[in-house]
Design an enzyme around this catalytic site. Structure first.
Site, PDB file in Angstrom:
ATOM      1  N   ASN A  74     -10.078  -3.567   1.748  1.00  0.00           N
ATOM      2  CA  ASN A  74      -9.908  -3.415   0.240  1.00  0.00           C
ATOM      3  C   ASN A  74     -11.025  -3.323  -0.230  1.00  0.00           C
ATOM      4  O   ASN A  74     -12.279  -3.447   0.138  1.00  0.00           O
ATOM      5  CB  ASN A  74      -9.093  -4.542   0.075  1.00  0.00           C
ATOM      6  CG  ASN A  74      -7.803  -4.827   0.377  1.00  0.00           C
ATOM      7  OD1 ASN A  74      -7.126  -3.901   0.616  1.00  0.00           O
ATOM      8  ND2 ASN A  74      -7.458  -6.042   0.468  1.00  0.00           N
ATOM      9  N   HIS A 114       0.697  -1.176  -0.059  1.00  0.00           N
ATOM     10  CA  HIS A 114      -0.255   0.128   0.009  1.00  0.00           C
ATOM     11  C   HIS A 114       0.851   1.208   0.022  1.00  0.00           C
ATOM     12  O   HIS A 114       0.674   2.156   0.678  1.00  0.00           O
ATOM     13  CB  HIS A 114      -1.034  -0.027   1.061  1.00  0.00           C
ATOM     14  CG  HIS A 114      -1.940  -1.139   1.075  1.00  0.00           C
ATOM     15  ND1 HIS A 114      -3.091  -1.221   0.512  1.00  0.00           N
ATOM     16  CD2 HIS A 114      -1.938  -2.373   1.932  1.00  0.00           C
ATOM     17  CE1 HIS A 114      -3.692  -2.062   0.614  1.00  0.00           C
ATOM     18  NE2 HIS A 114      -3.217  -2.876   1.452  1.00  0.00           N
TER      19      HIS A 114
END
EC number: 1.11.1.6
Length: 494
Positions: free
Chosen positions: A138, A65
């Site tokens: 997510n 990320h």
């Protein structure tokens, strides 16, 4: 001097340049030399400070990320859920809580294109009156693996080859051929939802199973769902190539520009809840993060809305230094025995200590907005002003006491078993991917088959691996496996 009033802030900017310590800088254009053409002198403290600081501007990027963008806003409770949880920020419809949200891609480096076929992160930090709650998820409701001990391996497989630094799908298929539970996520990744148009037009899911705890101590397993009010929109492959070729930061820019123009992104929050006493009635394990909970069996319940109405003031301070962790929960919300969640509780906090330092929770963007007190003292970059004489507990000289147990109820179900390293009993890895595939229109099925086949066609994917994956696909849906086999000119094993 007030130790808080003059803490570093652009609010106290001077009209002239200074060093970090506040001394005036009378020339920031030329270095101090012996004559106009002589050597530079080491006594030019401002030059040394400027270069030394520049050399240390970058901090370690997130191991996953790394590429992301943040925005601020609020969460508003819209429905009564007090029968499920005693969380204060969900105490009543109309209650508002400040939040900061970070969207991200997962695998590639900071600065990589935002049009890559990759899951997207959706992390929300709630600054509640009882501490911070971080909900990390997510844009897909499932993950590739179900046991956190394999998390480093799955990330290594997706990351670039350590020899060539090129991402190669043969590595992914090699590793995940040992984990057929990954199929469900592939049926999202290679589907049309694999590349969101931008961050505003994508779903969010908590992925892991958490626990709601009511004031009476009753527990329910819970999954969280974010649904954008503007709808879901995704890029087709050719569109992604075109958009990414023009602007690697298109999603970041879209988020910033939309908020700047007053077009505030909004999501509705829904939950699914399961009574732990009824978990055995399902053909899957509710604590398995590779499974979804069918909405016809476990309906969505509305909870509230999330609105992003402010851009960050500084990208580094409020995006790069922003730190999330699943371990940060509040009364009324707790963990479950989800194996991935259990590992993430430790892993995220540990990586923040490495990336930002042991006092990362003191950084303004990470600090709670409510009062707090503990005996965690000192450490690198500790800038909290403290004037206490007692840094231990208990003490007859300090009034610090424990919170009442009733203020933080936790699940009380007994856990009994032997120490063992083993797989869960209800794996059932092929049913849900097959159901998802059969729910698509034929043209959508064809696009999935093409994308999956193209990835399997990598020259370093062996014939053996192709047969394994075609066998997996056939167990999900026989026609799907046959179509991939035909495209690759491989005879399936079944």
């Amino acid at each position: 001097m007030d130790p808080c009033k003059f803490r570093p802030s652009s609010s106290f900017d001077t009209k002239t340049t200074t060093t970090n310590a506040g001394q005036p800088v009378w020339n920031d254009n030329e270095a101090l030399t012996v004559g106009p053409r002589g050597p530079i002198l080491l006594e030019d403290y401002h030059l040394l400070e400027k270069i030394a600081h520049f050399a240390r501007e970058r901090i370690p990027e997130r191991v996953v990320h790394a590429r992301g963008a943040s925005a601020k806003g609020f969460f508003e409770c819209t429905h009564d859920v007090t029968g499920l949880t005693c969380a204060d920020f969900l105490r009543a419809p109309g209650a508002r809580t400040p939040v900061i949200v970070r969207f991200s891609t997962v695998i590639h480096e900071r600065g990589s294109p935002e049009t890559i076929r990759d899951p997207r992160g959706f992390a929300v930090k709630f600054y509640t009156r009882e501490g911070n709650w971080d909900l990390l998820g997510n844009n897909f409701p499932v993950f590739f693996i179900r046991d956190g001990i394999k998390f480093p391996d799955v990330i290594h497989a997706f990351k670039p080859n350590p020899k060539s630094h090129v991402q190669e799908y043969w590595r992914v298929f090699d590793f995940l051929s040992h984990h057929p539970e990954s199929l469900h996520t592939f049926f999202f990744l290679f589907d049309d939802v694999g590349i969101p148009t931008d961050y505003r037009h994508m779903d969010g899911f908590g992925v892991n199973t958490y626990t709601f705890v009511s004031r009476a101590g009753k527990s329910h397993y819970v999954k969280f769902h974010w649904r954008p009010t503007c709808g879901v929109s995704c890029l087709m492959d050719d569109e992604a190539t075109l958009v990414g070729g023009k602007n690697h930061s298109h999603a970041t820019q879209d988020l910033y520009d939309s908020i700047d123009a007053g077009n505030f992104p909004e999501w509705k929050l829904f939950v699914q809840v399961i009574d732990p006493d009824e978990e055995d009635r399902f053909d899957f394990d509710p604590l398995d993060d590779t499974k979804t909970w069918p909405e016809d069996l476990v309906p969505l319940q509305p909870v509230g809305r999330l609105v992003l109405d402010r851009n960050v003031d500084n990208f580094f301070n409020e995006n790069e230094q922003l730190a999330f962790g699943p371990g940060l929960v509040v009364p009324g919300i707790y963990y479950s025995d989800d194996k991935m969640l259990q590992c993430r509780v430790f892993a995220y906090a540990d990586t923040q200590r490495y990336r930002l330092g042991p006092n990362y929770l003191m950084l303004p963007v990470n600090a709670p907005k409510c009062g707090f007190k503990n005996n965690h003292y000192d450490g690198a970059m500790n800038f909290m002003h403290r004037d206490e004489e007692v840094d231990y507990y208990p003490s007859r000289h300090a009034p610090l006491r424990h919170a009442e147990p009733a203020s933080f109820p936790v699940p009380t179900r007994p856990v009994v078993g032997k120490r063992e390293k083993t797989r869960i009993k209800k794996e059932n890895d092929f049913v849900q991917p097959g159901e998802r595939y059969r729910s698509w229109a034929p043209d959508r099925q064809d696009r999935f088959v093409r994308r999956f086949s193209d990835a399997l066609a990598h020259p370093k994917v062996s014939h053996e691996l192709r047969v394994i994956w075609i066998d997996f696909l056939s167990k999900c849906d026989k026609s799907c496996g046959m179509k991939v086999a035909n495209r690759l000119n491989v005879k399936p094993s079944m």
